[in-house]
Motif scaffolding. Structure first.
Motif, PDB file in Angstrom:
ATOM      1  N   GLY A  93       3.871   1.501  -1.084  1.00 60.95           N
ATOM      2  CA  GLY A  93       4.775   1.620  -2.146  1.00 60.95           C
ATOM      3  C   GLY A  93       3.876   2.218  -3.372  1.00 60.95           C
ATOM      4  O   GLY A  93       4.257   2.885  -4.187  1.00 60.95           O
ATOM      5  N   ILE A  94       2.728   1.913  -3.619  1.00 66.85           N
ATOM      6  CA  ILE A  94       1.582   2.507  -4.484  1.00 66.85           C
ATOM      7  C   ILE A  94       1.479   3.943  -4.431  1.00 66.85           C
ATOM      8  O   ILE A  94       1.256   4.461  -5.297  1.00 66.85           O
ATOM      9  N   THR A 148      10.378  -0.368  -6.154  1.00 63.93           N
ATOM     10  CA  THR A 148      10.380   0.439  -4.906  1.00 63.93           C
ATOM     11  C   THR A 148      10.438  -0.196  -3.854  1.00 63.93           C
ATOM     12  O   THR A 148      11.212   0.003  -2.624  1.00 63.93           O
ATOM     13  N   MET A 149       9.439  -1.077  -3.675  1.00 63.90           N
ATOM     14  CA  MET A 149       9.032  -1.995  -2.652  1.00 63.90           C
ATOM     15  C   MET A 149      10.097  -2.983  -2.346  1.00 63.90           C
ATOM     16  O   MET A 149       9.934  -3.737  -1.366  1.00 63.90           O
ATOM     17  N   LEU A 198       0.770   1.122 -12.266  1.00 66.42           N
ATOM     18  CA  LEU A 198       1.092   1.315 -10.708  1.00 66.42           C
ATOM     19  C   LEU A 198       2.135   0.293 -10.055  1.00 66.42           C
ATOM     20  O   LEU A 198       3.108   0.295  -9.674  1.00 66.42           O
ATOM     21  N   LEU A 199       1.565  -1.188 -10.368  1.00 64.11           N
ATOM     22  CA  LEU A 199       2.259  -2.185  -9.615  1.00 64.11           C
ATOM     23  C   LEU A 199       3.654  -2.501 -10.243  1.00 64.11           C
ATOM     24  O   LEU A 199       4.830  -2.657  -9.807  1.00 64.11           O
ATOM     25  N   ALA A 253       3.246   5.832  -2.878  1.00 69.79           N
ATOM     26  CA  ALA A 253       4.434   6.866  -3.118  1.00 69.79           C
ATOM     27  C   ALA A 253       4.752   7.136  -4.419  1.00 69.79           C
ATOM     28  O   ALA A 253       5.197   8.067  -4.595  1.00 69.79           O
ATOM     29  N   LEU A 254       3.860   6.531  -5.306  1.00 70.04           N
ATOM     30  CA  LEU A 254       3.989   7.003  -6.720  1.00 70.04           C
ATOM     31  C   LEU A 254       3.243   8.126  -7.049  1.00 70.04           C
ATOM     32  O   LEU A 254       2.123   8.553  -6.533  1.00 70.04           O
ATOM     33  N   GLN A 304       5.618  -0.401 -11.442  1.00 66.57           N
ATOM     34  CA  GLN A 304       6.467   0.701 -11.005  1.00 66.57           C
ATOM     35  C   GLN A 304       7.161   0.679  -9.551  1.00 66.57           C
ATOM     36  O   GLN A 304       7.955   0.738  -8.869  1.00 66.57           O
ATOM     37  N   ALA A 305       5.770   0.285  -8.779  1.00 66.76           N
ATOM     38  CA  ALA A 305       5.934   0.071  -7.330  1.00 66.76           C
ATOM     39  C   ALA A 305       6.924  -0.950  -6.805  1.00 66.76           C
ATOM     40  O   ALA A 305       7.509  -1.097  -5.920  1.00 66.76           O
ATOM     41  N   ARG A 322       1.097  -1.104  -0.022  1.00 72.32           N
ATOM     42  CA  ARG A 322       0.148   0.114   0.078  1.00 72.32           C
ATOM     43  C   ARG A 322       0.803   1.345   0.004  1.00 72.32           C
ATOM     44  O   ARG A 322       0.488   2.162  -0.867  1.00 72.32           O
TER      45      ARG A 322
END
Length: 297
Positions: A162-163, A196-197, A189-190, A165-166, A192-193, A160
């Motif tokens: 990570g998403i 990051t996650m 979204l996923l 934060a975009l 890219q996230a 949650r």
């Protein structure tokens, strides 16, 4: 001279840093020497205590390998179940529908607030009371259940965060071209996230691997750390030697896991870079000439 993050140290600061480094190294060497001397005085460095691990395979085949196998089995099962479950719960907490968002939030907050050891104990009691699971398999089931419930809740919060934060412009632009919210989440979204996650996810996977030891300490689950207790008693109370070997194995496993995650993160980042074709100088010149020739007044 300065950089973006800090001012470059001057001569006095450099001397102070060198002095502090030397003092730290001397203190560390003194501490290691004291530990070595204490272990030697207590007889913990005698070859007889370390011999089972370096001569013969009895200690490895009887204690270490079976315990390691159970540890990896429990950790792998928990990871395989907790990762997709955490992703589903994390995405559900972002839903526009209250009947989806609120139950997911309750589940995540409830299991995230309970210690994982308590979840394992409850799991063992539930399997003993309401299922036909064999008594030899109950500790494994209880350990995996506790690890899944707790870590899936933590992973849901990671997903949650990570998403969220975009930048909002990502989803707004996707919706502006007609994509539905499910398509935006899945295609924009996923992907890219995930990059990051990934560091936070790997940290939680390391926690899963280490928390399997709780099952051996309380639920008599025969994992790696529990095998060290039995092994040290069998080989003449070589506690230091047994736990040192087990600690090195844990360090190696976690290092392999984090190294794989670092490689995967680099690969994902490279895959996201542009793969467009680069025009050669001749092609670019020809394209410019054509554009000039066909342009109107």
């Amino acid at each position: 001279m300065s950089s973006v993050l800090y001012d470059a140290p001057g001569p006095r600061a450099k001397r102070r840093n060198v002095l502090l480094t030397v003092v730290f190294l001397v203190a560390l060497a003194a501490l290691l020497w004291w530990v070595f001397g204490t272990l030697k005085d207590k007889g913990q460095l005698e070859w007889a205590l370390w011999k089972p691990f370096f001569s013969g395979s009895e200690a490895w085949s009887t204690y270490i390998w079976p315990g390691l196998e159970n540890t990896l089995k429990a950790a792998a099962l928990a990871m395989v179940i907790a990762l997709p479950l955490g992703a589903v719960l994390g995405i559900a907490r972002l839903s526009d529908h209250v009947w989806v968002r609120v139950p997911a939030a309750i589940v995540v907050e409830f299991f995230r607030s309970i210690p994982v050891l308590v979840l394992m104990i409850f799991g063992l009691a539930l399997f003993a009371e309401y299922t036909n699971v064999d008594s030899d398999d109950r500790p494994l089931y209880a350990v995996v259940t506790g690890l899944v419930l707790y870590n899936a809740s933590v992973l849901a919060e990671i997903v949650r965060a990570g998403i969220l934060a975009l930048p909002k412009g990502q989803s707004e632009a996707a919706m502006a071209i007609g994509l539905r919210k499910g398509q935006v989440m899945r295609s924009i979204l996923l992907p890219q996230a995930v990059t990051t996650m990934l560091p936070a996810i790997v940290s939680q996977l390391v926690v899963i691997l280490k928390d399997t030891a709780l099952g051996g300490a309380v639920l008599t689950f025969p994992e790696l750390l529990a095998s060290a207790n039995t092994m040290s008693g069998y080989y003449g109370a070589n506690v230091i030697a047994s736990f040192t070997v087990v600690a090195v194995i844990y360090i190696a496993l976690n290092f392999i896991l984090t190294s794989f995650a670092s490689w995967l993160e680099r690969r994902l980042r490279r895959a996201k870079k542009s793969t467009g074709a680069v025009l050669k100088a001749d092609d670019a010149g020809a394209a410019g000439s054509n554009a000039t020739g066909t342009g109107g007044p």
